[in-house]
Enzyme design. Structure first.
Site, PDB file in Angstrom:
ATOM      1  CE  LYS A  83     -16.086  68.515  24.312  1.00  0.00           C
ATOM      2  NZ  LYS A  83     -15.433  67.531  25.157  1.00  0.00           N
TER       3      LYS A  83
ATOM      4  NE  ARG B 143     -12.709  64.641  31.693  1.00  0.00           N
ATOM      5  CZ  ARG B 143     -13.004  65.119  30.500  1.00  0.00           C
ATOM      6  NH1 ARG B 143     -12.905  66.400  30.257  1.00  0.00           N
ATOM      7  NH2 ARG B 143     -13.397  64.318  29.532  1.00  0.00           N
TER       8      ARG B 143
HETATM    9  C1  LIG Z   1     -14.576  66.918  24.278  1.00  0.00           C
HETATM   10  C2  LIG Z   1     -14.233  65.494  24.332  1.00  0.00           C
HETATM   11  C3  LIG Z   1     -13.663  64.859  23.207  1.00  0.00           C
HETATM   12  C4  LIG Z   1     -13.316  65.601  21.929  1.00  0.00           C
HETATM   13  O1  LIG Z   1     -12.201  66.415  22.098  1.00  0.00           O
HETATM   14  P1  LIG Z   1     -11.528  67.188  20.859  1.00  0.00           P
HETATM   15  O2  LIG Z   1     -10.253  67.673  21.430  1.00  0.00           O
HETATM   16  O3  LIG Z   1     -12.464  68.286  20.474  1.00  0.00           O
HETATM   17  O4  LIG Z   1     -11.337  66.188  19.762  1.00  0.00           O
HETATM   18  C5  LIG Z   1     -13.423  63.494  23.300  1.00  0.00           C
HETATM   19  N1  LIG Z   1     -13.713  62.798  24.421  1.00  0.00           N
HETATM   20  C6  LIG Z   1     -14.242  63.380  25.505  1.00  0.00           C
HETATM   21  C7  LIG Z   1     -14.544  62.544  26.700  1.00  0.00           C
HETATM   22  C8  LIG Z   1     -14.511  64.741  25.507  1.00  0.00           C
HETATM   23  O5  LIG Z   1     -15.029  65.305  26.613  1.00  0.00           O
END
Ligand SMILES: *Cc1c(COP(=O)(O)O)cnc(C)c1O
Length: 328
Positions: free
Chosen positions: A36, A129
């Site tokens: 993402k 969350r």
């Molecule tokens: C964005 C996200 C991640 C990845 O986070 P990073 O800090 O970029 O490694 C992992 N799990 C969920 C649920 C996320 O929304």
């Protein structure tokens, strides 16, 4: 060449990914590469697959759809919307769920599409969350999920550091492990996966504090930007794989420089000039204003100025259609 441009150093990203995946594999942890942060850019995704990630994960179905050509399991990591369950089943193999109601919808959709959809039930360890907070409710929900056709309960997971800013520790992740074991005992089933968190969880590697049973991490910014907990650099990784390059369009007598990029593309507070003597003054929607009074370099109209970025800047320049993405 066109500007502003986001230069993506694929070799550095691949180096980061090789290192992180190596660390994870040594501990029996599978890596879900979270795409993402870079809008599921195809070249970056390819590099991560070459490095050996096990799953591609994204919060947006549109991105997973874009990745459907890659023959590797996909995971939706945002709590699914009821209005998108048909695409969730179609474009993802796994989703992280927090609600029984959504699981039921996924079940009827999976039956309709003649598929088995895997779900990871999220547990809220205090971040508030996503996931189920009360332990009794977790087991009640598992009982109901196990009755659903077309659904495979793949495991449990958690997400910290987001809303409540709870820091992942050996203690709170061990709670997740214990919940998983209790589910296995009470229902006489095997759960394949314990999804332990994001890049902010990898600091537990350092003192060997990652509970052994955690066997999946969802990694985004550590792979691309070399950062983890609190956005701090992770030792041994590149933090400069991404650079923003902008063009100077005007220079004022008081050594104020105007560059062709603005708040529509990026928040100026998120930028770090490579020339340490440059001072960022401000930006409007289309112009970035810099002070070069202290600079030893001379700047002229047409010159290019480079910046390092934080995660927010990377994401917004990636999203901006006015910033050219160039892989080097
Ligand atoms: C964005 C996200 C991640 C990845 O986070 P990073 O800090 O970029 O490694 C992992 N799990 C969920 C649920 C996320 O929304």
């Amino acid at each position: 060449m066109s500007y502003p441009r986001l230069e993506i150093d694929i070799k550095k990203i691949k180096y980061n990914a090789d290192k992180m995946i190596g660390e994870c594999k040594n501990r029996g942890i599978d890596v879900a590469a979270v795409t993402k942060g870079f809008c599921a850019n195809e070249n970056i995704t390819k590099a991560l697959i070459e490095s050996g990630v096990d799953i591609l994960a994204d919060s947006r179905i549109q991105n997973l759809k874009k990745l459907s050509g890659f023959n590797i399991p996909k995971m939706l990591i945002r709590i699914p919307m009821l209005s998108e369950v048909s695409d969730v089943v179609k474009y993802s193999d796994i989703s992280l769920v927090s609600e029984l109601e959504t699981s039921k919808k996924l079940s009827s959709e999976a039956i309709r599409q003649n598929k088995i959809h895997n779900i990871i039930l999220m547990v809220d360890l205090g971040d508030l969350r996503e996931g189920i907070f009360y332990e009794d409710e977790i087991y009640e929900t598992v009982k109901d999920i196990l009755l659903l056709k077309g659904i495979n309960l793949l495991g449990v997971g958690t997400n910290l550091l987001c809303y409540g800013g709870v820091i992942p520790t050996k203690d709170n992740l061990s709670k997740l492990v214990n919940i998983k074991k209790k589910i296995e005992n009470d229902f006489n089933i095997n759960l394949k996966v314990i999804s332990g968190g994001s890049s902010g969880t990898t600091h537990l590697f350092k003192n060997n504090e990652m509970p052994e049973d955690i066997n999946q991490l969802r990694l985004g910014c550590s792979l691309t930007m070399g950062i983890g907990l609190n956005d701090d650099p992770i030792e041994g990784l590149y933090t400069d794989a991404l650079k923003l390059v902008v063009e100077v369009v005007s220079i004022k007598p008081d050594k104020t420089v105007i560059c062709a990029i603005g708040r529509d593309d990026v928040n100026p507070n998120y930028l770090i000039p490579n020339d340490e003597y440059i001072d960022i003054i401000d930006a409007d929607s289309d112009h970035l204003i810099l002070n070069i009074n202290e600079c030893t370099n001379n700047y002229s109209i047409g010159d290019k100025i480079k910046f390092n970025m934080n995660y927010g800047a990377f994401l917004s320049t990636m999203v901006s259609q006015y910033v050219h993405k160039v892989c080097i």
